[in-house]
Design an enzyme around this catalytic site. Structure first.
Site, mmCIF file in Angstrom:
data_model
loop_
_atom_site.group_PDB
_atom_site.id
_atom_site.type_symbol
_atom_site.label_atom_id
_atom_site.label_comp_id
_atom_site.label_asym_id
_atom_site.label_seq_id
_atom_site.Cartn_x
_atom_site.Cartn_y
_atom_site.Cartn_z
ATOM 1 N N PHE A 109 17.770 14.446 74.935
ATOM 2 C CA PHE A 109 17.295 14.741 76.310
ATOM 3 C C PHE A 109 15.840 14.373 76.657
ATOM 4 O O PHE A 109 15.250 14.005 77.688
ATOM 5 C CB PHE A 109 17.723 16.021 77.070
ATOM 6 C CG PHE A 109 16.622 17.182 76.923
ATOM 7 C CD1 PHE A 109 15.952 17.411 77.990
ATOM 8 C CD2 PHE A 109 16.329 17.826 75.726
ATOM 9 C CE1 PHE A 109 14.880 18.378 77.913
ATOM 10 C CE2 PHE A 109 15.295 18.870 75.921
ATOM 11 C CZ PHE A 109 14.622 19.065 77.082
ATOM 12 N N ILE A 110 15.155 14.483 75.435
ATOM 13 C CA ILE A 110 13.494 14.127 75.638
ATOM 14 C C ILE A 110 13.308 12.667 75.574
ATOM 15 O O ILE A 110 12.724 11.933 76.407
ATOM 16 C CB ILE A 110 12.636 14.947 74.788
ATOM 17 C CG1 ILE A 110 12.832 16.426 74.731
ATOM 18 C CG2 ILE A 110 11.222 14.483 74.570
ATOM 19 C CD1 ILE A 110 11.822 17.050 73.580
ATOM 20 N N LYS B 9 8.587 20.145 60.468
ATOM 21 C CA LYS B 9 7.802 19.613 61.481
ATOM 22 C C LYS B 9 6.298 19.450 61.251
ATOM 23 O O LYS B 9 5.637 18.778 61.728
ATOM 24 C CB LYS B 9 8.024 20.438 62.911
ATOM 25 C CG LYS B 9 9.269 20.201 63.579
ATOM 26 C CD LYS B 9 9.156 18.605 64.103
ATOM 27 C CE LYS B 9 10.478 18.211 64.935
ATOM 28 N NZ LYS B 9 10.055 16.897 65.268
ATOM 29 N N TYR C 48 12.385 24.856 59.664
ATOM 30 C CA TYR C 48 12.438 23.710 60.912
ATOM 31 C C TYR C 48 10.778 23.718 60.884
ATOM 32 O O TYR C 48 10.255 22.567 61.221
ATOM 33 C CB TYR C 48 12.848 24.239 62.038
ATOM 34 C CG TYR C 48 12.726 23.289 63.073
ATOM 35 C CD1 TYR C 48 13.364 22.435 63.351
ATOM 36 C CD2 TYR C 48 11.579 24.030 64.200
ATOM 37 C CE1 TYR C 48 12.925 21.477 64.790
ATOM 38 C CE2 TYR C 48 11.491 23.062 65.334
ATOM 39 C CZ TYR C 48 11.989 22.092 65.468
ATOM 40 O OH TYR C 48 11.935 21.036 66.472
ATOM 41 N N ASP D 144 19.153 5.736 68.195
ATOM 42 C CA ASP D 144 19.722 7.372 67.942
ATOM 43 C C ASP D 144 20.951 7.149 66.980
ATOM 44 O O ASP D 144 21.747 6.268 67.054
ATOM 45 C CB ASP D 144 20.281 7.726 69.315
ATOM 46 C CG ASP D 144 20.187 9.324 69.329
ATOM 47 O OD1 ASP D 144 19.393 9.844 70.297
ATOM 48 O OD2 ASP D 144 20.929 10.069 68.559
ATOM 49 N N VAL E 15 10.581 22.891 75.007
ATOM 50 C CA VAL E 15 10.936 22.129 76.036
ATOM 51 C C VAL E 15 12.227 22.379 76.737
ATOM 52 O O VAL E 15 13.274 22.753 75.949
ATOM 53 C CB VAL E 15 10.719 20.583 75.610
ATOM 54 C CG1 VAL E 15 10.839 19.630 76.787
ATOM 55 C CG2 VAL E 15 9.550 20.251 74.784
ATOM 56 N N ASP F 283 20.341 5.503 62.082
ATOM 57 C CA ASP F 283 19.732 6.564 61.606
ATOM 58 C C ASP F 283 18.301 6.177 61.161
ATOM 59 O O ASP F 283 17.899 5.203 60.797
ATOM 60 C CB ASP F 283 20.419 6.956 60.332
ATOM 61 C CG ASP F 283 19.954 8.456 59.949
ATOM 62 O OD1 ASP F 283 20.796 9.308 60.291
ATOM 63 O OD2 ASP F 283 18.901 8.540 59.441
ATOM 64 N N ILE F 284 17.399 7.283 61.701
ATOM 65 C CA ILE F 284 15.834 6.654 61.246
ATOM 66 C C ILE F 284 15.454 6.620 59.750
ATOM 67 O O ILE F 284 14.743 6.165 59.197
ATOM 68 C CB ILE F 284 14.996 7.782 61.934
ATOM 69 C CG1 ILE F 284 15.395 9.182 61.568
ATOM 70 C CG2 ILE F 284 14.711 7.607 63.484
ATOM 71 C CD1 ILE F 284 14.345 10.259 62.008
HETATM 72 C C1 UD1 Z 1 11.575 26.765 68.477
HETATM 73 C C2 UD1 Z 1 10.203 26.112 68.804
HETATM 74 C C3 UD1 Z 1 10.215 25.081 69.757
HETATM 75 C C4 UD1 Z 1 11.173 23.974 69.247
HETATM 76 C C5 UD1 Z 1 12.606 24.675 69.041
HETATM 77 C C6 UD1 Z 1 13.622 23.507 68.586
HETATM 78 C C7 UD1 Z 1 8.597 28.020 68.577
HETATM 79 C C8 UD1 Z 1 7.865 29.068 69.171
HETATM 80 N N1 UD1 Z 1 9.270 27.468 69.179
HETATM 81 O O1 UD1 Z 1 12.214 27.153 69.401
HETATM 82 O O2 UD1 Z 1 8.945 24.682 69.773
HETATM 83 O O3 UD1 Z 1 11.042 23.029 70.132
HETATM 84 O O4 UD1 Z 1 12.382 25.556 68.055
HETATM 85 O O5 UD1 Z 1 14.650 24.173 68.393
HETATM 86 O O6 UD1 Z 1 8.969 28.252 67.469
HETATM 87 N N2 UD1 Z 1 17.524 33.080 72.028
HETATM 88 C C9 UD1 Z 1 18.405 34.190 72.769
HETATM 89 N N3 UD1 Z 1 19.700 33.816 73.058
HETATM 90 C C10 UD1 Z 1 20.420 32.539 72.905
HETATM 91 C C11 UD1 Z 1 19.543 31.613 72.277
HETATM 92 C C12 UD1 Z 1 18.149 31.770 72.113
HETATM 93 O O7 UD1 Z 1 17.846 35.103 72.858
HETATM 94 O O8 UD1 Z 1 21.403 32.287 73.297
HETATM 95 C C13 UD1 Z 1 16.129 33.483 71.627
HETATM 96 C C14 UD1 Z 1 15.757 33.100 70.270
HETATM 97 O O9 UD1 Z 1 16.145 34.133 69.500
HETATM 98 C C15 UD1 Z 1 14.218 32.852 70.585
HETATM 99 C C16 UD1 Z 1 14.278 32.296 71.994
HETATM 100 O O10 UD1 Z 1 15.554 32.778 72.790
HETATM 101 O O11 UD1 Z 1 13.641 34.105 70.699
HETATM 102 C C17 UD1 Z 1 14.171 30.886 72.140
HETATM 103 O O12 UD1 Z 1 15.067 30.378 71.322
HETATM 104 P P1 UD1 Z 1 15.374 28.703 71.251
HETATM 105 O O13 UD1 Z 1 15.497 28.062 72.684
HETATM 106 O O14 UD1 Z 1 16.494 28.345 70.347
HETATM 107 O O15 UD1 Z 1 13.903 27.933 70.847
HETATM 108 P P2 UD1 Z 1 12.809 28.281 69.807
HETATM 109 O O16 UD1 Z 1 13.664 28.916 68.249
HETATM 110 O O17 UD1 Z 1 11.810 29.520 70.218
#
Ligand code: UD1
Length: 309
Positions: free
Chosen positions: A12-13, A147, A143, A32, A173, A55-56
């Protein structure tokens, strides 16, 4: 007119970048492996881009396809903290080894600049807020480690080979086209699809963790600026790309429930392993070096995203 190469172009990005570049009259090429994205993301622009399923980590093929481009925007990744915990090796191969492969291909192909999709996860949990690039990284999950390794490869290719590399640390994002059908999908895509299906969402933890949710148009704008900025200002450097504000998960849930007129409360479950508690970007460095300023607030981005579904 410049020639751009996008890895992960069906994501999507990547597809958002491709659309914006085409609209500005640029030439777009990309790859991709379609392992976690759908070529339907490209259906509206497929005839306008040069696309190859690859694949990259196929470095030689990648290099051949990359020859003649000016800029590489490296978006391909297995983007998920929990996925990297469940299967660290495949995640490492895509995120860390894959970035090395992209840099090797770009160097051999004579590309002038690579802009790398780095991650805010590199900061981990730190006392100070917001997160500034001068802070020492403290990755919590595989992860985040992968990164961050990619960032260090970018810096070393600049130092050793003079390949101009710019690292953009994306902060959570979201936007149209983000996959919502996997347990590894981003939280905004998950909550919106749950609510539209009338299903209850899950919040991992108490919901007081916060994120600097960044609409994809802001990320597109930061990438274009990172390509245009003078080498002295950006090569080998790291920039936060966020909005400079953050929301708790509880606020996100309540805002979406209001927009979608959804009544049910979420279910709360145990916090996810490797989860960062607070995340908010200090965007002053990107403002001064790139001229970056968010084009969309969190609320504007949310409205656009909801209307897409
Ligand atoms: C992390 C990185 C982000 C990266 C992403 C890639 C951080 C702060 N951010 O995002 O820059 O792009 O990984 O995947 O490390 N959650 C729920 N319910 C759900 C799904 C998620 O509560 O159904 C919660 C997660 O536990 C988390 C938050 O929502 O606390 C965000 O989760 P998610 O959207 O998966 O991204 P991050 O893991 O924060």
């Amino acid at each position: 007119m410049a020639r751009y190469f996008i890895t992960g172009i069906a994501g999507f990005i990547g597809s958002s970048l491709a659309r914006a570049l085409l609209a500005s009259g640029h030439e777009v090429r990309g790859v991709d492996n379609l392992s976690c994205s759908d070529s339907s993301n490209l259906s509206d622009i497929l005839s306008d881009i040069d696309f190859c399923q690859m694949d990259i980590n196929e470095t030689d093929r990648l290099c051949d396809f990359m020859r003649g481009v000016d800029f590489v925007l490296h978006e391909a990744a297995l983007a998920s903290v929990p996925r990297s915990i469940n299967d660290p090796m495949s995640s490492h191969t895509a995120n860390a080894t894959g970035t090395l492969s992209v840099l090797m291909a770009a160097q051999t192909a004579g590309v002038s600049r690579v802009v790398y999709a780095a991650s805010s996860s590199a900061y981990g949990d730190q006392e100070a807020h917001p997160k500034h690039e001068s802070m020492c990284p403290a990755p919590l999950s595989p992860y985040a480690v992968q990164k961050l390794a990619g960032e260090n490869y970018v810096k070393s290719f600049w130092a050793v080979h003079g390949l101009e590399g710019v690292c953009l640390r994306y902060f959570n994002v979201f936007g149209p086209g983000q996959a919502a059908d996997s347990p590894y999908s981003g939280v905004i895509a998950r909550f919106i699809t749950d609510m539209l299906a009338g299903e209850q969402s899950t919040i991992f933890g108490d919901g007081f963790q916060s994120r600097d949710f960044t609409y994809v148009a802001n990320v597109v704008s930061a990438n274009l600026l990172a390509c245009q900025a003078p080498r002295e200002a950006v090569a080998g450097e790291v920039f936060n790309v966020g909005t400079g504000r953050s929301q708790t998960l509880n606020t996100l849930y309540a805002t979406l429930a209001r927009i979608l007129d959804f009544q049910a409360a979420p279910t709360y479950k145990k916090m996810r392993a490797g989860d960062v508690f607070q995340s908010q970007a200090d965007i002053s460095r990107a403002r001064s070096a790139l001229g970056y300023s968010p084009t969309h607030t969190f609320e504007q981005g949310l409205e656009e995203t909801v209307s897409w579904y």
